[in-house]
Design an enzyme around this catalytic site. Structure first.
Site, PDB file in Angstrom:
ATOM      1  CE  LYS A  52     -31.895  90.522 -64.768  1.00  0.00           C
ATOM      2  NZ  LYS A  52     -30.977  91.663 -64.709  1.00  0.00           N
ATOM      3  CD  GLN A  96     -27.353  91.906 -65.106  1.00  0.00           C
ATOM      4  OE1 GLN A  96     -28.434  91.848 -65.667  1.00  0.00           O
ATOM      5  NE2 GLN A  96     -27.244  91.861 -63.802  1.00  0.00           N
ATOM      6  CG  ASP A 119     -32.927  97.038 -65.766  1.00  0.00           C
ATOM      7  OD1 ASP A 119     -33.550  96.278 -65.013  1.00  0.00           O
ATOM      8  OD2 ASP A 119     -31.818  96.772 -66.257  1.00  0.00           O
TER       9      ASP A 119
HETATM   10  N1  GUN Z   1     -27.524  94.095 -61.660  1.00  0.00           N
HETATM   11  C1  GUN Z   1     -28.070  93.689 -60.492  1.00  0.00           C
HETATM   12  N2  GUN Z   1     -29.406  93.858 -60.530  1.00  0.00           N
HETATM   13  C2  GUN Z   1     -29.699  94.378 -61.736  1.00  0.00           C
HETATM   14  C3  GUN Z   1     -30.916  94.757 -62.365  1.00  0.00           C
HETATM   15  O1  GUN Z   1     -32.022  94.668 -61.827  1.00  0.00           O
HETATM   16  N3  GUN Z   1     -30.791  95.227 -63.628  1.00  0.00           N
HETATM   17  C4  GUN Z   1     -29.604  95.347 -64.248  1.00  0.00           C
HETATM   18  N4  GUN Z   1     -29.588  95.837 -65.481  1.00  0.00           N
HETATM   19  N5  GUN Z   1     -28.464  95.019 -63.691  1.00  0.00           N
HETATM   20  C5  GUN Z   1     -28.527  94.527 -62.446  1.00  0.00           C
END
Ligand code: GUN
Length: 296
Positions: A52, A96, A119
């Site tokens: 990311k 996350q 998100d």
């Molecule tokens: N963990 C697995 N996929 C995601 C996601 O799309 N966003 C976040 N914040 N954590 C994750």
């Protein structure tokens, strides 16, 4: 043979558009910024967060990397989120997931200001999504909608069967597909671990979306000939021949489905790149709102 839907290629075209818009906005003094918060050192989470942050940099966005130890208290994490809520450089905040067991995920997600919810996991934004209102949509479901659109696949009147009811993928995706207008207007069935006769349902799908988190769950006999298959699974399979000691496998029997599906997304290189792209998209959207507010 099924046509492979190349998520990398579609994502890369979208990211180029996002990068250009980011530069334009930055030229007016508003550089889009995302705070990326990681608690602990779960290997999969570290790898997602790294990907990311690389994407943010490539898009010309500001990224604020904040790490807390596995032992961090919930209050400490919420304080950090609140700092980011107040930080004018930060348009979006990503915590996350999953979080360590001693931290209440619900409380943490609630502490993110809905206007910075890149998100799309805050109940306010999920509620708006359900009502068919504009909000920040969760990145994986939104990425799937964009992938279908880019591949020229209409959803209107189609029967979409989703396998998986998670709050991050299955549920929001069902709501997006049920919405009125482009990318929606589908008839949606959601299956899950308690569904009786799963194959009976999946065989009805014009578009089958596998998001159960079970490697190879969907086999050829569960798919209607000519159906389009989207594989959301990212399962790590131990593999001593790989440098990392594992390989990625989706929720479908990718090889087996080749002779029955019309189109299919690979793992990796299908939905994954779209998810990160939508994170950039949401960050840009939040930055645009900041630009409007500050009259830039
Ligand atoms: N963990 C697995 N996929 C995601 C996601 O799309 N966003 C976040 N914040 N954590 C994750």
């Amino acid at each position: 043979m099924a046509e492979i839907l190349d998520g990398r290629k579609i994502a890369s075209a979208m990211r180029e558009d996002i990068r250009r818009e980011t530069e334009r906005l930055a030229g007016r003094g508003v550089r889009p910024g995302l705070a990326v918060i990681l608690v602990g050192e779960d290997p999969a989470s570290v790898s997602y967060v790294t990907a990311k942050e690389k994407a943010l940099e490539e898009a010309g966005m500001f990224s604020l990397d904040r790490r807390l130890p596995e032992s961090a208290a919930e209050e400490e994490l919420i304080r950090l989120v609140e700092e980011c809520n107040a930080d004018p450089r930060v348009d979006g905040i990503l915590v996350q997931l999953p979080l360590p067991k001693h931290i209440n995920e619900e409380r943490v997600l609630l502490s993110i200001h809905p206007s910075k919810d890149a998100d799309g996991f805050h109940p306010f934004n999920l509620g708006k999504l359900m009502l068919g209102q504009d909000s920040f949509y969760p990145c994986t479901p939104y990425g799937i909608i964009k992938l279908l659109a880019a591949a020229g696949v209409g959803t209107r009147g189609r029967h979409v069967v989703i396998v998986g009811r998670s709050p991050t993928v299955g549920k929001p995706l069902a709501n997006l597909l049920l919405g009125k207008g482009e990318g929606g207007d589908a008839t949606v069935t959601v299956c899950h671990s308690a569904t009786d006769g799963l194959a009976r349902h999946t065989r009805q799908a014009d578009i089958l979306i596998a998001a159960a988190g079970k490697a190879g769950l969907i086999t050829a006999d569960m798919v209607k000939p000519g159906a389009l298959v989207i594989d959301v699974g990212v399962n790590r399979i131990p593999d001593a021949s790989k440098k990392k000691g594992f390989r990625l496998r989706g929720d479908t029997d990718f090889e087996g489905l080749q002779s029955v599906a019309s189109k299919i997304t690979p793992v990796p290189g299908g939905v994954g790149p779209m998810t990160i792209t939508m994170l950039l998209y949401n960050t840009l959207k939040a930055a645009k709102a900041r630009g409007r507010q500050s009259g830039q």
